[in-house]
Enzyme design. Structure first.
Site, mmCIF file in Angstrom:
data_model
loop_
_atom_site.group_PDB
_atom_site.id
_atom_site.type_symbol
_atom_site.label_atom_id
_atom_site.label_comp_id
_atom_site.label_asym_id
_atom_site.label_seq_id
_atom_site.Cartn_x
_atom_site.Cartn_y
_atom_site.Cartn_z
ATOM 1 C CD GLU A 25 -2.553 1.498 2.523
ATOM 2 O OE1 GLU A 25 -3.752 1.786 2.503
ATOM 3 O OE2 GLU A 25 -1.870 1.428 3.571
ATOM 4 C CD1 TRP A 68 -6.146 0.810 -0.117
ATOM 5 C CD2 TRP A 68 -7.714 2.381 -0.318
ATOM 6 N NE1 TRP A 68 -5.708 1.921 0.565
ATOM 7 C CE2 TRP A 68 -6.643 2.903 0.449
ATOM 8 C CE3 TRP A 68 -8.819 3.197 -0.582
ATOM 9 C CZ2 TRP A 68 -6.651 4.198 0.959
ATOM 10 C CZ3 TRP A 68 -8.810 4.488 -0.077
ATOM 11 C CH2 TRP A 68 -7.745 4.968 0.693
ATOM 12 C CB CYS A 97 -7.991 8.415 7.791
ATOM 13 S SG CYS A 97 -9.643 7.821 7.374
ATOM 14 C CE1 TYR A 141 -16.803 2.481 12.608
ATOM 15 C CE2 TYR A 141 -14.486 1.886 12.393
ATOM 16 C CZ TYR A 141 -15.571 2.657 12.009
ATOM 17 O OH TYR A 141 -15.423 3.620 11.045
#
Length: 317
Positions: A60, A82, A199, A262
């Site tokens: 990445e 992604w 981000c 989360y």
């Protein structure tokens, strides 16, 4: 130990964070404003309390460095991190001809029949990205995400700025400057020209006593899934640019805005926190004579990495 900084963040969010709604509808527990520091001389900060796949981190980052914004390169390197954002652009287009995939991020977690259809459609999508140039050009491109902003920032007069090349030149020629900055946050592009607004928005380098340090400002951090990748990625970038500039790696400073877990990651993070950290691995740049812009996937690797097993968790899209 470097890893303890990350584990302390996880505990801090669990015990002191506030429950909030979020864009994905999943729900988070978050804190605002948090900083971690990693001394890169103590080892490469790849977590040992769960396996973090280094090759995905490196492929990445190499994708960013190349200025690429199409997932074909990632898929060619068996990197799927992604996929969901590109897939969403296809299934919401008029050219999609499969079963309803709306709200696939949550539906695949609770509906086994839908999950099977999703996997079938995702496999079909990936094959077409790899095999069909026109399809890849239309649906594999994520817009003006990180690589575009790093390597070809669009100016008001129609030119582009290669921020990464310029910051390396600045470090080499004026190491004491306070302007060694690369930004990925372009307010003009955020509303509609990016599959996902950045981000990790801005990073700055600092040179002292022959060492290169880096500070990242990250506006939003998925602490269980994303932040371990971000730590490793920017530590790796610091090593690579230090090598490029004839410096030693110093410190990676990670500053987070909204640092969150989360709600469907709580069980996983508790499992991770029950584990004891081990020794950090060593990063190896196998072709130190190469420019950062000429590196290939096999030019960088790690040794001595013996982590606990990975822990799976759903991605909020």
């Amino acid at each position: 130990m470097n890893e303890q900084a990350y584990l302390d963040l996880c505990r801090h969010i669990l015990h002191n964070g506030k429950d909030k709604g979020d864009r994905t509808g999943t729900g988070t527990r978050s804190v605002f404003g948090y900083q971690m520091r990693f001394d890169l001389k103590e080892g490469f900060p790849l977590l040992t309390t769960k396996r973090v796949p280094f090759r995905l981190v490196w492929s990445e980052l190499l994708w960013f460095i190349k200025g690429d914004t199409n997932i074909r390169f990632l898929l060619e390197n068996n990197n799927n991190i992604w996929n969901e954002w590109a897939f969403e652009s296809w299934i919401t287009s008029s050219k999609y001809d499969g079963p309803d995939m709306s709200d696939f991020g949550r539906r695949r977690l609770t509906d086994e029949s839908f999950a099977a259809d999703y996997e079938k459609e995702m496999d079909r999508f990936k094959r077409r990205i790899l095999e069909d140039d026109d399809f890849a050009k239309e649906f594999g491109n994520l817009g003006n995400v990180y690589g575009k902003q790093w390597r070809a920032w669009r100016t008001s007069d129609g030119n582009v700025i290669d921020q990464l090349k310029e910051v390396i030149h600045s470090i080499k020629t004026n190491p004491d400057s306070r302007r060694h900055i690369v930004t990925a946050w372009d307010p003009e592009d955020v509303p509609g020209n990016m599959a996902l607004p950045p981000c990790h928005t801005m990073f700055q380098f600092y040179v002292q006593n022959g060492e290169l340090s880096c500070q990242l400002y990250q506006r939003s951090g998925d602490t269980f899934l994303g932040v371990p990748f971000n730590i490793a990625s920017y530590a790796l970038l610091t090593h690579l640019i230090a090598n490029e500039c004839g410096l030693e790696p110093g410190e990676f400073v990670h500053t987070l805005g909204d640092a969150h877990l989360y709600h469907n990651h709580f069980e996983q993070i508790e499992k991770q926190l029950s584990r004891d950290p081990g020794p950090l691995p060593e990063l190896n740049i196998y072709a130190p004579e190469k420019s950062i812009f000429d590196l290939s996937i096999d030019d960088v690797g790690i040794e001595g990495y013996h982590p606990h097993p990975g822990i799976k968790a759903p991605v909020a899209v």
